[in-house]
Design an enzyme around this catalytic site. Structure first.
Site, short mmCIF file in Angstrom:
data_model
loop_
_atom_site.label_atom_id
_atom_site.label_comp_id
_atom_site.label_asym_id
_atom_site.label_seq_id
_atom_site.Cartn_x
_atom_site.Cartn_y
_atom_site.Cartn_z
N HIS A 59 -100.38 0.73 16.68
CA HIS A 59 -100.28 -0.09 17.89
C HIS A 59 -100.80 -1.51 17.59
O HIS A 59 -100.15 -2.50 17.89
CB HIS A 59 -101.11 0.58 19.00
CG HIS A 59 -101.31 -0.26 20.23
ND1 HIS A 59 -100.70 0.04 21.42
CD2 HIS A 59 -102.05 -1.38 20.45
CE1 HIS A 59 -101.06 -0.87 22.32
NE2 HIS A 59 -101.89 -1.73 21.75
N GLU A 60 -101.98 -1.56 16.96
CA GLU A 60 -102.58 -2.87 16.64
C GLU A 60 -101.73 -3.63 15.63
O GLU A 60 -101.60 -4.85 15.71
CB GLU A 60 -104.01 -2.69 16.11
CG GLU A 60 -105.00 -2.11 17.12
CD GLU A 60 -105.07 -2.87 18.43
OE1 GLU A 60 -104.88 -4.10 18.43
OE2 GLU A 60 -105.29 -2.23 19.47
N HIS A 63 -99.07 -5.59 17.27
CA HIS A 63 -99.53 -6.92 17.72
C HIS A 63 -99.61 -7.89 16.53
O HIS A 63 -99.21 -9.03 16.62
CB HIS A 63 -100.94 -6.81 18.32
CG HIS A 63 -101.01 -6.07 19.61
ND1 HIS A 63 -100.21 -6.35 20.68
CD2 HIS A 63 -101.82 -5.05 20.03
CE1 HIS A 63 -100.51 -5.54 21.69
NE2 HIS A 63 -101.48 -4.74 21.31
N ASP A 162 -103.15 -4.76 27.34
CA ASP A 162 -102.11 -5.73 27.01
C ASP A 162 -101.42 -6.27 28.26
O ASP A 162 -101.00 -7.42 28.30
CB ASP A 162 -101.08 -5.08 26.08
CG ASP A 162 -101.74 -4.61 24.79
OD1 ASP A 162 -102.59 -5.34 24.27
OD2 ASP A 162 -101.41 -3.51 24.32
ZN LIG Z 1 -102.60 -3.50 22.53
#
Ligand SMILES: [Zn+2]
Length: 254
Positions: A59-60, A63, A162
């Site tokens: 997930h990170e 980003h 987010d």
């Molecule tokens: Zn996030």
């Protein structure tokens, strides 16, 4: 506090670090597994926790890769018991870019969910592990559910999720950045209060989580206001210096 961490390894050039409290979670989780089903329980609980945090790292990384596309550097990903934090060198103030960077994380979770769902469909029906531990299908189902939750929860319009950043970016297209942060933090606080009230009746311990969301909203707004004041002060100083040097017939400093 965030400095109390150890470096693991680099993923695509990005340092992965574990906060010291993460070791407490690993230990507690392993102990719980051992109590439930001995060594098999310990390994299953530890394995599923690691698999879950692999999803958090992915997930990170979502980003991070989106940020890199816009030339934003990423110093590290820090893993805490409550999730991951990607540390950027600076967040672009361009709303469209901030939206893309913010949505990239939850998108990874939805893609992972789709992959896990496909994997589950292709799995043979029966497989029994000893000590009544969940089988492979149940483990994949667990990860699928958590990825869906992680993706959805992160879309809630409240900092530090987010969705809070997405809302701020959308508002920043219509008003200045500090005002946009104020309104998105306010929406986040309303969500936090509503969540805390609901938690009071169902899961009182979750009130702490909503308190955290409320505090982060306030910190985000204060941080944005302080940065704006510092930038304003810097601009004023530069203008004064420029005016002074023009008055003295010298070249402006910038
Ligand atoms: Zn996030």
């Amino acid at each position: 506090m965030l400095g109390w961490s150890t470096n693991l390894f680099r993923v695509a050039g990005i340092q992965l670090s574990l906060h010291f409290s993460f070791y407490l979670l690993l230990g507690f989780n392993a102990w719980q597994g051992w109590r439930e089903a001995g060594w098999a329980g310990l390994w299953w609980h530890s394995g599923i926790l690691v698999a879950f945090f692999v999803c958090v790292v992915l997930h990170e990384l979502g980003h991070c890769f989106a940020a890199r596309r816009y030339g934003v550097g990423v110093s590290r990903i820090l893993l805490l018991p409550i999730g991951g934090v990607a540390e950027f060198d600076g967040i672009p103030r361009e709303p469209r870019r901030e939206v893309v960077i913010s949505l990239a994380g939850p998108t990874v979770n939805f893609v992972l969910s789709a992959g896990l769902w496909l994997a589950l469909r292709g799995l043979p029906a029966t497989e029994v592990l000893p000590n009544a531990l969940p089988d492979l299908a149940a483990s994949l189902e667990f990860l699928l559910t958590w990825n869906l939750l992680m993706g959805t929860f992160n879309l809630v319009p409240a900092f530090p999720m987010d969705g809070g950043r997405v809302l701020r970016a959308l508002l920043a297209g219509k008003m200045d950045y500090v005002r946009a942060t104020f309104w998105s933090a306010t929406v986040g606080k309303i969500v936090a209060v509503a969540g805390a009230v609901a938690a009071y009746f169902h899961q009182p311990l979750a009130i702490l989580l909503f308190l955290f969301v409320f505090i982060v909203g306030e910190m985000e707004y204060r941080g944005a206001r302080r940065r704006a004041e510092e930038e304003g002060h810097f601009r004023l100083t530069v203008e004064r210096l420029r005016a002074q040097s023009l008055a003295h017939g010298t070249r402006p400093p910038v």
